[in-house]
Design a protein around this motif. Structure first.
Motif, PDB file in Angstrom:
ATOM      1  N   PHE A  61      38.103 -71.735 -59.037  1.00 32.81           N
ATOM      2  CA  PHE A  61      39.099 -71.889 -57.980  1.00 32.81           C
ATOM      3  C   PHE A  61      39.480 -70.537 -57.390  1.00 32.81           C
ATOM      4  O   PHE A  61      39.601 -70.397 -56.165  1.00 32.81           O
ATOM      5  N   GLN A  62      39.655 -69.522 -58.233  1.00 34.10           N
ATOM      6  CA  GLN A  62      40.000 -68.186 -57.742  1.00 34.10           C
ATOM      7  C   GLN A  62      38.879 -67.622 -56.883  1.00 34.10           C
ATOM      8  O   GLN A  62      39.122 -67.029 -55.834  1.00 34.10           O
ATOM      9  N   ASN A  63      37.636 -67.832 -57.306  1.00 32.48           N
ATOM     10  CA  ASN A  63      36.496 -67.373 -56.519  1.00 32.48           C
ATOM     11  C   ASN A  63      36.448 -68.081 -55.173  1.00 32.48           C
ATOM     12  O   ASN A  63      36.186 -67.463 -54.135  1.00 32.48           O
ATOM     13  N   MET A  64      36.727 -69.386 -55.189  1.00 33.71           N
ATOM     14  CA  MET A  64      36.724 -70.163 -53.945  1.00 33.71           C
ATOM     15  C   MET A  64      37.810 -69.662 -52.995  1.00 33.71           C
ATOM     16  O   MET A  64      37.579 -69.493 -51.788  1.00 33.71           O
ATOM     17  N   LEU A  65      39.012 -69.387 -53.529  1.00 31.45           N
ATOM     18  CA  LEU A  65      40.101 -68.862 -52.700  1.00 31.45           C
ATOM     19  C   LEU A  65      39.713 -67.544 -52.046  1.00 31.45           C
ATOM     20  O   LEU A  65      40.038 -67.290 -50.883  1.00 31.45           O
ATOM     21  N   ASN A  66      39.013 -66.714 -52.777  1.00 25.80           N
ATOM     22  CA  ASN A  66      38.601 -65.405 -52.260  1.00 25.80           C
ATOM     23  C   ASN A  66      37.628 -65.525 -51.093  1.00 25.80           C
ATOM     24  O   ASN A  66      37.466 -64.583 -50.313  1.00 25.80           O
ATOM     25  N   ASN A  67      36.980 -66.697 -50.987  1.00 25.21           N
ATOM     26  CA  ASN A  67      35.973 -66.876 -49.943  1.00 25.21           C
ATOM     27  C   ASN A  67      36.431 -67.768 -48.794  1.00 25.21           C
ATOM     28  O   ASN A  67      35.659 -68.013 -47.865  1.00 25.21           O
ATOM     29  N   LEU A  68      37.677 -68.245 -48.860  1.00 28.85           N
ATOM     30  CA  LEU A  68      38.224 -68.988 -47.715  1.00 28.85           C
ATOM     31  C   LEU A  68      38.519 -68.011 -46.586  1.00 28.85           C
ATOM     32  O   LEU A  68      39.184 -66.999 -46.795  1.00 28.85           O
ATOM     33  N   GLU A  69      38.050 -68.328 -45.393  1.00 25.94           N
ATOM     34  CA  GLU A  69      38.145 -67.381 -44.283  1.00 25.94           C
ATOM     35  C   GLU A  69      39.460 -67.447 -43.533  1.00 25.94           C
ATOM     36  O   GLU A  69      39.794 -66.534 -42.787  1.00 25.94           O
ATOM     37  N   GLU A  70      40.230 -68.520 -43.704  1.00 25.96           N
ATOM     38  CA  GLU A  70      41.495 -68.648 -42.995  1.00 25.96           C
ATOM     39  C   GLU A  70      42.473 -69.471 -43.825  1.00 25.96           C
ATOM     40  O   GLU A  70      42.065 -70.204 -44.732  1.00 25.96           O
ATOM     41  N   PRO A  71      43.775 -69.333 -43.552  1.00 29.71           N
ATOM     42  CA  PRO A  71      44.770 -70.120 -44.313  1.00 29.71           C
ATOM     43  C   PRO A  71      44.445 -71.605 -44.248  1.00 29.71           C
ATOM     44  O   PRO A  71      44.169 -72.141 -43.178  1.00 29.71           O
ATOM     45  N   SER A  72      44.491 -72.245 -45.388  1.00 26.42           N
ATOM     46  CA  SER A  72      44.040 -73.637 -45.470  1.00 26.42           C
ATOM     47  C   SER A  72      44.988 -74.476 -46.312  1.00 26.42           C
ATOM     48  O   SER A  72      45.730 -73.961 -47.143  1.00 26.42           O
ATOM     49  N   ILE A  73      44.955 -75.786 -46.062  1.00 26.54           N
ATOM     50  CA  ILE A  73      45.612 -76.757 -46.926  1.00 26.54           C
ATOM     51  C   ILE A  73      44.530 -77.343 -47.823  1.00 26.54           C
ATOM     52  O   ILE A  73      43.556 -77.915 -47.345  1.00 26.54           O
ATOM     53  N   ILE A  74      44.698 -77.191 -49.119  1.00 23.22           N
ATOM     54  CA  ILE A  74      43.666 -77.557 -50.076  1.00 23.22           C
ATOM     55  C   ILE A  74      44.035 -78.879 -50.742  1.00 23.22           C
ATOM     56  O   ILE A  74      45.041 -78.976 -51.445  1.00 23.22           O
ATOM     57  N   GLY A  75      43.231 -79.901 -50.498  1.00 21.27           N
ATOM     58  CA  GLY A  75      43.473 -81.191 -51.122  1.00 21.27           C
ATOM     59  C   GLY A  75      43.143 -81.125 -52.602  1.00 21.27           C
ATOM     60  O   GLY A  75      42.031 -80.756 -52.988  1.00 21.27           O
ATOM     61  N   MET A  76      44.111 -81.485 -53.435  1.00 22.46           N
ATOM     62  CA  MET A  76      43.945 -81.402 -54.880  1.00 22.46           C
ATOM     63  C   MET A  76      44.130 -82.779 -55.508  1.00 22.46           C
ATOM     64  O   MET A  76      45.162 -83.423 -55.296  1.00 22.46           O
ATOM     65  N   LEU A 149      47.047 -84.932 -53.867  1.00 23.71           N
ATOM     66  CA  LEU A 149      46.728 -86.271 -53.382  1.00 23.71           C
ATOM     67  C   LEU A 149      47.284 -87.322 -54.332  1.00 23.71           C
ATOM     68  O   LEU A 149      47.390 -87.085 -55.542  1.00 23.71           O
ATOM     69  N   PRO A 150      47.648 -88.489 -53.821  1.00 24.37           N
ATOM     70  CA  PRO A 150      48.159 -89.557 -54.702  1.00 24.37           C
ATOM     71  C   PRO A 150      47.088 -89.969 -55.712  1.00 24.37           C
ATOM     72  O   PRO A 150      45.897 -89.965 -55.388  1.00 24.37           O
ATOM     73  N   PRO A 151      47.489 -90.335 -56.927  1.00 31.50           N
ATOM     74  CA  PRO A 151      46.512 -90.815 -57.908  1.00 31.50           C
ATOM     75  C   PRO A 151      45.738 -92.021 -57.377  1.00 31.50           C
ATOM     76  O   PRO A 151      46.285 -92.852 -56.661  1.00 31.50           O
ATOM     77  N   TYR A 152      44.461 -92.084 -57.713  1.00 27.82           N
ATOM     78  CA  TYR A 152      43.592 -93.215 -57.359  1.00 27.82           C
ATOM     79  C   TYR A 152      43.416 -93.367 -55.844  1.00 27.82           C
ATOM     80  O   TYR A 152      43.177 -94.470 -55.354  1.00 27.82           O
ATOM     81  N   HIS A 153      43.527 -92.277 -55.111  1.00 21.40           N
ATOM     82  CA  HIS A 153      43.314 -92.306 -53.663  1.00 21.40           C
ATOM     83  C   HIS A 153      42.248 -91.275 -53.286  1.00 21.40           C
ATOM     84  O   HIS A 153      42.468 -90.394 -52.448  1.00 21.40           O
ATOM     85  N   CYS A 154      41.076 -91.386 -53.886  1.00 22.65           N
ATOM     86  CA  CYS A 154      40.008 -90.418 -53.610  1.00 22.65           C
ATOM     87  C   CYS A 154      39.536 -90.493 -52.162  1.00 22.65           C
ATOM     88  O   CYS A 154      38.887 -89.567 -51.674  1.00 22.65           O
ATOM     89  N   GLN A 155      39.872 -91.582 -51.466  1.00 19.94           N
ATOM     90  CA  GLN A 155      39.473 -91.690 -50.059  1.00 19.94           C
ATOM     91  C   GLN A 155      40.164 -90.645 -49.189  1.00 19.94           C
ATOM     92  O   GLN A 155      39.760 -90.419 -48.047  1.00 19.94           O
ATOM     93  N   TYR A 156      41.221 -90.017 -49.702  1.00 20.44           N
ATOM     94  CA  TYR A 156      41.909 -88.974 -48.959  1.00 20.44           C
ATOM     95  C   TYR A 156      41.295 -87.592 -49.208  1.00 20.44           C
ATOM     96  O   TYR A 156      41.824 -86.590 -48.735  1.00 20.44           O
TER      97      TYR A 156
END
Length: 252
Positions: A61-76, A149-156
């Motif tokens: 996750f830290q490596n991924m954050l380092n490679n995001l090019e712009e401020p983002s909302i990260i779905g978790m 994300l809400p539990p059991y809502h992988c469609q989001y």
């Protein structure tokens, strides 16, 4: 092979055959996040969470954050390794010494002479109002926001549609031996390279529209429930009709 434990996502590898890959990646409407593919051969034969844990995911996750090019909302999503808490408060199931340790770490006076029920009450009075997750804080420090994300809502989660595309490529191209991790790693790289920025843009837009649609639906349901539906029942009218019937019967 890799699978999300549903039949439609599995390759046609004979049961019990072949290696299993653990895969983690991220993407935006511009495509996969660069240098963020994590893939390794599973060392276990059962639940994949035995291989993917908080330590492995946090490093990725830290490596991924380092490679995001712009401020983002990260779905978790809410997997256990996504949800390790900062300063997690103890509960009644913890030992008395652990309660005291947590209270002292939070500058709250506590000692062995205090009953456990008193310590628990102190914890309840001083615990954070809502959980603080390590990954959320990592994202915030890097200028991003984690959206749970809400539990059991992988469609989001837009990447689910991308995984379907990747898994479909693997299923079509892994139908004959050898069923090895080396072969699957090559197929994975090919599948990811076949996913274009347009593909990502489309699935992100589709997911956003789905979220908005469901939100508007829930708002309308909430308004309907909150509104007052009044049905007037005129008891007098009913009584009057009954009285009129009695009078007519008497007249006859």
């Amino acid at each position: 092979m890799w699978t999300d434990d549903t039949a439609h996502s599995a390759t046609k590898v004979p049961e019990g055959k072949g290696d299993r890959l653990i895969i983690c990646h991220a993407g935006t409407s511009n495509g996969f996040v660069q240098i963020s593919l994590l893939a390794f051969k599973s060392k276990k034969t059962g639940e994949y969470h035995e291989d993917m844990n908080a330590e492995v995911f946090t490093e990725w996750f830290q490596n991924m954050l380092n490679n995001l090019e712009e401020p983002s909302i990260i779905g978790m999503e809410n997997a256990s390794y996504h949800s390790v808490q900062l300063n997690k408060h103890p509960t009644m199931s913890n030992k008395k010494s652990e309660l005291i340790e947590w209270l002292k770490a939070n500058n709250i006076e506590a000692g062995e002479s205090m009953l456990k029920v008193k310590l628990i009450n102190l914890v309840k009075l001083n615990k954070p109002q809502s959980p603080i997750y390590i990954l959320d804080e990592m994202a915030r420090v890097c200028g991003h926001e984690a959206l749970r994300l809400p539990p059991y809502h992988c469609q989001y989660n837009a990447i689910e549609l991308i995984w379907a595309q990747v898994k479909g490529y693997a299923a079509r191209n892994n139908t004959a031996p050898p069923f090895t991790s080396t072969k699957m790693m090559k197929l994975l790289e090919e599948a990811c390279n076949n996913v274009t920025a347009v593909d990502w843009k489309n699935v992100v837009e589709k997911t956003k529209n789905l979220v908005l649609h469901d939100w508007e639906r829930d708002v309308n349901i909430d308004k309907f429930i909150d509104s007052q539906l009044i049905i007037n029942v005129n008891d007098e009218s009913s009584d009057s009709s009954e009285n009129e019937s009695i009078v007519k019967m008497e007249e006859e």
